[in-house]
Design a protein around this motif. Structure first.
Motif, PDB file in Angstrom:
ATOM      1  N   ALA A 278      -7.868 111.487 -35.040  1.00 14.73           N
ATOM      2  CA  ALA A 278      -6.871 111.360 -33.963  1.00 14.73           C
ATOM      3  C   ALA A 278      -6.276 109.953 -33.960  1.00 14.73           C
ATOM      4  N   THR A 279      -7.136 108.926 -34.178  1.00 14.68           N
ATOM      5  CA  THR A 279      -6.598 107.566 -34.180  1.00 14.68           C
ATOM      6  C   THR A 279      -5.791 107.300 -35.445  1.00 14.68           C
ATOM      7  N   LEU A 280      -5.856 108.223 -36.415  1.00 18.05           N
ATOM      8  CA  LEU A 280      -5.064 108.077 -37.640  1.00 18.05           C
ATOM      9  C   LEU A 280      -3.870 109.030 -37.628  1.00 18.05           C
ATOM     10  N   ARG A 281      -3.420 109.377 -36.415  1.00 13.19           N
ATOM     11  CA  ARG A 281      -2.161 110.113 -36.206  1.00 13.19           C
ATOM     12  C   ARG A 281      -2.228 111.608 -36.496  1.00 13.19           C
ATOM     13  N   ALA A 282      -3.424 112.183 -36.648  1.00  8.60           N
ATOM     14  CA  ALA A 282      -3.490 113.611 -36.941  1.00  8.60           C
ATOM     15  C   ALA A 282      -3.482 114.416 -35.641  1.00  8.60           C
ATOM     16  N   SER A 283      -2.588 115.402 -35.556  1.00  9.40           N
ATOM     17  CA  SER A 283      -2.499 116.268 -34.380  1.00  9.40           C
ATOM     18  C   SER A 283      -3.707 117.213 -34.376  1.00  9.40           C
TER      19      SER A 283
ATOM     20  N   ARG B 297      -5.949 118.062 -37.541  1.00  8.81           N
ATOM     21  CA  ARG B 297      -7.360 117.675 -37.594  1.00  8.81           C
ATOM     22  C   ARG B 297      -8.225 118.846 -38.023  1.00  8.81           C
TER      23      ARG B 297
ATOM     24  N   ALA C  42      -7.605 101.798 -41.031  1.00  9.86           N
ATOM     25  CA  ALA C  42      -6.911 101.606 -39.760  1.00  9.86           C
ATOM     26  C   ALA C  42      -5.620 100.810 -39.953  1.00  9.86           C
TER      27      ALA C  42
ATOM     28  N   ALA D 180      -7.540 103.712 -26.487  1.00  9.71           N
ATOM     29  CA  ALA D 180      -7.201 104.586 -27.611  1.00  9.71           C
ATOM     30  C   ALA D 180      -6.853 105.997 -27.159  1.00  9.71           C
TER      31      ALA D 180
ATOM     32  N   PHE E 136     -14.380 101.977 -35.950  1.00 17.02           N
ATOM     33  CA  PHE E 136     -15.562 102.388 -35.213  1.00 17.02           C
ATOM     34  C   PHE E 136     -16.781 101.605 -35.678  1.00 17.02           C
TER      35      PHE E 136
ATOM     36  N   PRO F  21      -0.734 100.164 -37.370  1.00 16.62           N
ATOM     37  CA  PRO F  21      -1.020 100.011 -35.950  1.00 16.62           C
ATOM     38  C   PRO F  21      -0.202  98.887 -35.313  1.00 16.62           C
TER      39      PRO F  21
ATOM     40  N   LEU G  93      -9.170 108.132 -26.074  1.00 15.57           N
ATOM     41  CA  LEU G  93     -10.276 108.991 -26.504  1.00 15.57           C
ATOM     42  C   LEU G  93     -11.206 109.356 -25.350  1.00 15.57           C
TER      43      LEU G  93
ATOM     44  N   GLU H  10     -12.329 112.232 -33.739  1.00 16.87           N
ATOM     45  CA  GLU H  10     -11.740 111.077 -33.052  1.00 16.87           C
ATOM     46  C   GLU H  10     -11.113 110.127 -34.065  1.00 16.87           C
TER      47      GLU H  10
ATOM     48  N   ARG I 296     -12.172 102.751 -25.726  1.00 12.32           N
ATOM     49  CA  ARG I 296     -11.873 104.170 -25.931  1.00 12.32           C
ATOM     50  C   ARG I 296     -10.774 104.637 -24.983  1.00 12.32           C
TER      51      ARG I 296
ATOM     52  N   ARG J 176      -0.446 107.507 -30.301  1.00 11.56           N
ATOM     53  CA  ARG J 176      -0.480 106.084 -29.976  1.00 11.56           C
ATOM     54  C   ARG J 176      -0.549 105.294 -31.283  1.00 11.56           C
ATOM     55  N   PRO J 177       0.418 104.381 -31.500  1.00 10.18           N
ATOM     56  CA  PRO J 177       0.403 103.637 -32.770  1.00 10.18           C
ATOM     57  C   PRO J 177      -0.672 102.550 -32.765  1.00 10.18           C
ATOM     58  N   LEU J 178      -1.911 102.963 -32.912  1.00  6.37           N
ATOM     59  CA  LEU J 178      -3.011 102.005 -32.915  1.00  6.37           C
ATOM     60  C   LEU J 178      -3.925 102.287 -34.090  1.00  6.37           C
TER      61      LEU J 178
ATOM     62  N   TYR K  14      -8.114 102.125 -35.100  1.00  3.96           N
ATOM     63  CA  TYR K  14      -9.420 102.026 -34.432  1.00  3.96           C
ATOM     64  C   TYR K  14     -10.490 101.886 -35.502  1.00  3.96           C
TER      65      TYR K  14
ATOM     66  N   ARG L  95     -11.946 111.026 -22.009  1.00  5.38           N
ATOM     67  CA  ARG L  95     -11.330 112.055 -21.165  1.00  5.38           C
ATOM     68  C   ARG L  95     -11.217 111.639 -19.702  1.00  5.38           C
TER      69      ARG L  95
ATOM     70  N   ALA M  45      -4.079 110.526 -28.142  1.00  8.57           N
ATOM     71  CA  ALA M  45      -4.517 109.509 -29.105  1.00  8.57           C
ATOM     72  C   ALA M  45      -3.673 109.504 -30.377  1.00  8.57           C
ATOM     73  N   HIS M  46      -3.337 110.701 -30.902  1.00  9.69           N
ATOM     74  CA  HIS M  46      -2.675 110.729 -32.202  1.00  9.69           C
ATOM     75  C   HIS M  46      -1.219 110.293 -32.135  1.00  9.69           C
TER      76      HIS M  46
END
Lengths: 361, 226
Positions: free
Chosen positions: B127-132, B136, A149, A48, A85, A154, A50, B124, A45, A79-81, A83, A52, A76-77
C-alpha cells in the motif's frame, strides 16, 4: 507552497491513547523520539494512512491527506510517501530488483525522482539485485527497503526504527547511507527511534513523545539541551555540538572543530576539508566544571562557559547544569556537593572540561 | 483391455466433473476465503461454520437437501425453472452444483489459511508503494499464497473424484451423464464383477495416493487445511 507537515492526530485504543498536535519542517530529518509504548510508531502509521483508528487532520506540503471534519481520508496507496519498516517487509516472492521496481513501476514516469541506478548506487545494492530476500542479511534487507521506498518517488520518507533490528556493527554499516540520503536528496524524513545516538547523529528537528503526548518539539540542539527532557534520557543526557572542520594536526591525529565565538574543540578524527560541517555528541557525564582554567590536566578540551540553569539528575546525588559556551549549549552532570562548593548559580562564569567528544559524522 | 467402454466413460465424466468443480470453486472460493481471512465481522464464525459443514455431514444428508432444493418445489429448482433451465437433479449440471457444496471446505479452508499466513505486513508495504487493493491482491497476496492455492486445487479435485453419496442422491446412475467412477465401481460390485471392480478401485487407490504424495512431498509447505 507551504513546505510544512501539520498533523493533529488522535488514536484511542483500550489502554492506549495518542493525542498530538505537531507542526514540522518540510525539510531535513525530524526524529520522533520516545520509549517503546510512547506512540511514536502509531503516529507514523497514522501519517501513512495505515492506522484504522486514527482521527484528525493531516497536511503534508499543502496537500490534505486526512481531515475527518470534512470526511476526507486519502488511502495509503494514494499518499506520495515512502515507508521503511522496522522489519523491512520485503516481498519474499520477488528478487531484490523486483522489490525495488515494485513501487517504481506504479509511479508515473514524469513523477519519478530517483532512478533505479541512483538508488542502487546510493545504497550499495549493485551485487544484490538478483538475490531473493531470504538470502540477504538484516542490514542488506534494510538497505533494499530504503531504496524501494525512495524509488516510489516519495514526497516524504517515513522510517520506523530502521536500525532497531540490527546489531551494532550493521548499524554502523547503514548509518553512512542514511547520512548520504540526508545530504544528497531533498526529501524530508520522519524518523522514529528510541536510540539517542541515532537521533543525535541524524536529526535536525526533534520531537519527544511520552505516553502518547508530545512533550517537546524543536530544533535538535535546543531540544537536547532542555533540562526537563534530559531527564528522559537519563544516563544518555547530552548535547549535539555543531561546528566546522578546521586545521588538522597530523602528528597527533587531532582535528580542530571550530565553534561559534572563536571557541574550538579538538577531536580525534582524520583531516577534513576545512569549513565542512561536523556534528559531535557530548554527554553530560563527560563534562566537568572548575572555577579557574585548568592547565595541568590531560583533558584537552576546555571551554569558558556561563551557567544557564540546573535541574535534578536521575541520581539524587547529581545535578544537571545547562551551560552556554558562546552560543553552543552544553550539559554537565556534577554532584550536588560540587555544585555547592563551586557555588554554581545562573549567570556564573566557569570553565568546562570536556572529557570525551564523539564525532557523529 | 481390462476397462470397458462404460468404465472409460465413467472415468472421463469423473475427470470433467472434478476439473469443472475445481475451477469454479477456486473462482468462488477465493473471495469467500479472502473475506474470511480478513473480516472482523461477527458473521465470520457463522460463515466459517457453514463452509465447514460438508466436512462433518454424511454426504447423504447433503445430497438429500440438495435434491429437495433443486427439485421443482425447491428454492434452486424454482430459480432454474424461472430461468428456463429445467431442474437440476439427475443432470451433469446438478452434479456440479452438488460437488461445489460437497468440496467447498476443501478449497476454501486452505485458501483462507494461506491468506491469513500472508498477514498485514506485505499488504501494508504494498500500500505504501502505491498498490491499490486489487493490485495488492494479485501482485502480493496471490503469489505469496500460491502453495495454498495449489493445495486447495489438489484437495478440491481429489475430493470431488471421491464423491459417492451426494452423486447417488442427486445424480442417480445415468451412463455418460451422472455415472461417475465411484458409482460405476458400486455397480460392478453389485453385479459381482470383482475383476472389473479391482481395476477401478485399484486405480482410485493409486490416484489418491499420488495426489497425497504430491501434496506432502512438496518441500517446505505442508498442507494445513483443517
Amino acid at each position: 507552497m507551504s513546505d510544512v507537515i501539520e498533523a493533529r492526530l488522535r488514536v484511542a485504543y483500550p489502554g492506549f491513547s495518542l493525542d498530538t498536535e505537531l507542526r514540522l519542517p518540510g525539510r531535513g530529518v525530524t526524529a520522533l523520539f520516545g520509549a517503546s509504548g510512547s506512540g511514536k510508531t502509531t503516529w507514523l502509521r497514522c501519517v501513512a494512512g495505515l492506522e484504522r483508528g486514527c482521527r484528525g487532520v493531516l497536511q503534508v506540503g499543502g496537500e490534505t491527506w486526512q481531515d475527518d471534519g470534512r470526511g476526507l481520508f486519502v488511502p495509503a496507496h494514494r499518499r506520495p510517501l515512502g515507508y521503511v519498516f522496522q522489519d523491512a517487509r520485503l516481498f519474499e516472492h520477488l528478487d531484490v530488483r523486483g522489490n525495488l521496481l515494485y513501487g517504481f513501476k506504479r509511479v508515473a514516469a514524469a513523477q519519478r525522482r530517483v532512478g533505479l541506478e541512483q538508488a542502487v548506487e546510493l545504497l550499495g545494492l549493485g551485487a544484490l539485485l538478483e538475490r531473493r530476500p531470504a538470502h540477504l542479511s538484516g542490514g542488506e534487507r534494510q538497505r533494499v527497503g530504503i531504496a524501494r521506498a525512495l524509488l516510489s518517488a516519495p514526497r516524504v520518507l517515513l522510517m520506523d526504527e530502521p536500525l532497531a533490528a540490527l546489531d551494532h556493527r550493521r548499524k554502523q554499516d547503514i548509518l553512512p547511507y542514511l547520512e548520504r540520503l540526508h545530504d544528497e536528496l531533498d526529501i524530508p524524513v520522519l524518523y522514529v527511534s528510541h536510540a539517542p545516538d541515532e537521533v543525535a547523529r541524524l536529526a535536525d528537528h526533534l520531537v519527544v513523545l511520552e505516553a502518547g503526548r508530545v512533550i517537546a518539539s524543536g530544533p535538535l540542539q535546543d531540544t537536547l539541551a532542555r533540562l526537563d527532557l534530559s531527564l528522559a534520557l537519563d544516563a544518555d543526557a547530552g548535547v549535539v555540538v555543531e561546528g566546522r572542520a578546521g586545521a588538522h594536526d597530523a602528528d597527533y591525529g587531532l582535528l580542530r572543530l571550530e565553534l561559534p565565538g572563536a571557541l574550538h574543540l579538538k577531536v580525534a578524527h582524520d583531516a577534513m576539508a576545512p569549513g565542512r560541517p561536523l556534528r559531535c555528541r557530548v554527554l553530560a557525564r563527560d563534562v566537568s566544571l572548575s572555577l579557574e582554567e585548568p592547565r595541568d590536566t590531560s583533558i584537552l578540551n576546555r571551554l569558558p562557559v556561563r551557567v544557564v540553569d540546573e535541574a535534578p539528575a536521575e541520581q539524587p546525588a547529581h545535578v544537571l547544569v545547562r551551560l552556554d559556551a558562546a552560543g553552543t549549549p552544553l550539559l554537565a552532570r556534577i554532584t550536588r556537593y560540587s555544585r555547592d562548593r563551586l557555588e554554581v548559580h545562573p549567570g556564573k562564569a566557569l570553565w568546562a572540561q570536556v572529557k570525551a567528544v564523539a564525532v557523529l559524522a | 483391455m481390462p476397462l470397458s467402454a462404460a468404465d472409460l466413460t465413467a472415468i472421463r465424466l469423473t475427470l470433467e466433473l472434478a476439473t469443472l468443480t475445481t475451477l469454479l470453486l477456486l473462482l468462488l472460493g477465493m473471495p469467500l476465503a479472502w473475506w474470511l481471512a480478513r473480516t472482523r465481522s461477527r458473521l465470520k464464525g457463522v460463515v466459517g461454520a457453514v463452509v465447514a459443514l460438508p466436512l462433518v455431514l454424511p454426504p447423504t444428508v447433503i445430497g438429500f437437501y440438495l435434491l429437495l432444493s433443486m427439485g421443482p418445489n425447491g428454492a434452486i429448482g424454482g430459480l432454474t425453472q424461472a430461468l428456463g433451465l429445467g431442474t437440476l437433479p439427475f443432470s451433469f449440471a446438478g452434479l456440479v452444483v452438488g460437488s461445489l457444496v460437497y468440496s467447498l471446505p476443501f478449497v476454501v479452508q486452505p485458501l483462507q489459511n494461506a491468506f491469513e499466513a500472508v498477514g498485514d505486513g506485505p499488504l501494508e508495504a504494498a500500500a505504501t508503494l502505491r498498490a491499490s487493493p486489487w493490485d495488492r491482491f494479485f501482485s502480493v497476496v496471490l503469489p505469496l499464497a500460491r502453495p495454498g492455492v495449489v493445495t486447495a486445487a489438489i484437495l478440491g479435485f481429489a475430493h470431488t473424484v471421491g464423491e459417492f453419496g451426494v452423486v447417488l442422491m442427486i445424480g442417480g446412475n445415468i451412463p455418460g451423464k451422472t455415472r461417475v467412477v465411484s458409482v460405476q465401481l458400486f455397480d460392478h460390485v453389485e453385479a459381482m464383477e470383482y475383476a472389473q471392480a479391482h481395476w477401478l478401485a485399484g486405480g482410485m487407490l493409486l490416484f489418491s495416493f499420488l495426489i497425497l504424495l504430491a501434496l506432502y512431498g512438496r518441500r517446505q509447505h505442508r498442507p494445513r487445511w483443517s
